[in-house]
Enzyme design. Structure first.
Site, PDB file in Angstrom:
ATOM      1  CB  SER A   1      -0.740   0.140   1.196  1.00 31.58           C
ATOM      2  OG  SER A   1      -1.657  -1.237   1.282  1.00 31.58           O
TER       3      SER A   1
ATOM      4  CD  GLU B   1      -2.097   3.900  -6.015  1.00 28.73           C
ATOM      5  OE1 GLU B   1      -1.839   3.148  -5.222  1.00 28.73           O
ATOM      6  OE2 GLU B   1      -2.002   5.189  -6.189  1.00 28.73           O
TER       7      GLU B   1
END
Ligand SMILES: NC(=O)c1ccc[n+]([C@@H]2O[C@H](COP(=O)([O-])OP(=O)(O)OC[C@H]3O[C@@H](n4cnc5c(N)ncnc54)[C@H](O)[C@@H]3O)[C@@H](O)[C@H]2O)c1
Length: 296
Positions: free
Chosen positions: A120, A153
């Site tokens: 993350s 992403e």
């Protein structure tokens, strides 16, 4: 661009199990590894339940669902991932632990294999530095839950090659995802913006500005968010949120990213969110809360 036939997934928690499911449903063979054998057993059960829910809602044919379940094999040790074309790592959000894994994988997997991280927030460049193949290391950051959320992403480390980027972009598109591309700075795009908001919600609770319910209702009805920030933190995992805030704080060097003491205290107390049955909210006492889960 080489065809991807086998994917290795390391870490079979909320994210790894969802990523394994996505790959298998896309017709790719999967080796799923976790250092905790109970987590692996739990992952197979949750993948099976999730696929069954997709089938019963008419979003997947029974044939594809059955084929997908047959494609996932559990690996009791990392060596079994040696045939993988791409390895996607979804273990604990710790740079030290991830670096050790990348260094181990580098020695095991084939020379052409790509090592992708679902981190993350941790630097892809630094993870790549633990390997002898920095051009083949990349961030592939899925959103939670991976079978449902539309975004991936992609994060390019300092040395990630165009070929690695193209292969991972094509893989994400094969999974039916829309991609965005971020440079390798702490938190990338989504968590750079989301986590400070969640941390501020904890400060709002910590300083007695409002109740948890009012904070969440305020952000849901006032800003049209589908979940309030505290509910979302429980869904993500408070340990994951805290790790990301620490990475933002250390990596960007601004005191505005300092984790809220209440978030730290909840994690210290083992209140990690939905996965533990208690976080900001207590899911053990309120069975209806389980129905809120968008997890399929
Ligand atoms: N939870 C989210 O909403 C979310 C969203 C996007 C990305 N991520 C990232 O995905 C990663 C995993 O998060 P999660 O929420 O699935 O965590 P989780 O706690 O649900 O699962 C992590 C799993 O990794 C296993 N593990 C830990 N160390 C290991 C090792 N050295 N080797 C093999 N297995 C190991 C654990 O046993 C556990 O089953 C983290 O990097 C996190 O930041 C999480």
């Amino acid at each position: 661009m080489a065809e991807i036939k086998v994917i290795g997934v390391v870490g079979s928690g909320q994210m790894g199990s969802g990523i394994a499911q996505l790959a298998a449903v896309s017709g790719i063979d999967v080796w799923l590894h976790d250092s905790d054998s109970l987590a692996l057993t739990g992952a197979l059960k949750s993948i099976s339940n999730s696929i069954q829910r997709f089938v019963s809602k008419g979003l997947l044919s029974q044939a594809v669902g059955t084929d997908a379940l047959g494609r996932i094999r559990c690996a009791s040790n990392l060596e079994e991932l040696r045939s993988a074309d791409v390895i996607i790592e979804a273990i604990v959000e710790s740079e030290v632990v991830k670096k050790k894994l990348f260094s181990d994988l580098d020695k095991i997997v084939k020379v052409s294999a790509i090592l992708a991280s679902n981190t993350s927030s941790i630097s892809i460049t630094r993870l790549a530095s633990a390997t002898s193949r920095p051009t083949q290391v990349i961030g592939m950051h899925f959103m939670n839950p991976p079978p449902i959320m539309k975004l991936v992403e992609i994060v390019r480390g300092a040395d990630t090659s165009d070929e690695t980027f193209s292969t991972i972009k094509a893989l994400a598109e094969r999974f039916g995802k829309t991609i965005i591309c971020s440079q390798d700075y702490s938190g990338f795009i989504v968590n750079r913006i989301l986590m400070p908001m969640i941390n501020e919600a904890f400060f709002t609770l910590y300083t007695g500005v409002a109740t948890k319910e009012d904070i969440d209702t305020g952000m849901k009805l006032g800003t049209n968010h589908p979940m309030g920030p505290l509910e979302l933190a429980d869904f993500i995992g408070l340990d994951v949120c805290l790790s990301i805030m620490k990475v933002l704080h250390a990596g960007l060097g601004d005191s505005k990213y300092a984790p809220c003491p209440l978030l730290v205290q909840y994690v210290d107390a083992g209140r990690l969110g939905r996965k533990r049955g208690i976080g900001v909210y207590n899911y053990r006492k309120i069975p209806q809360a389980v129905k809120l889960s968008p997890n399929l």
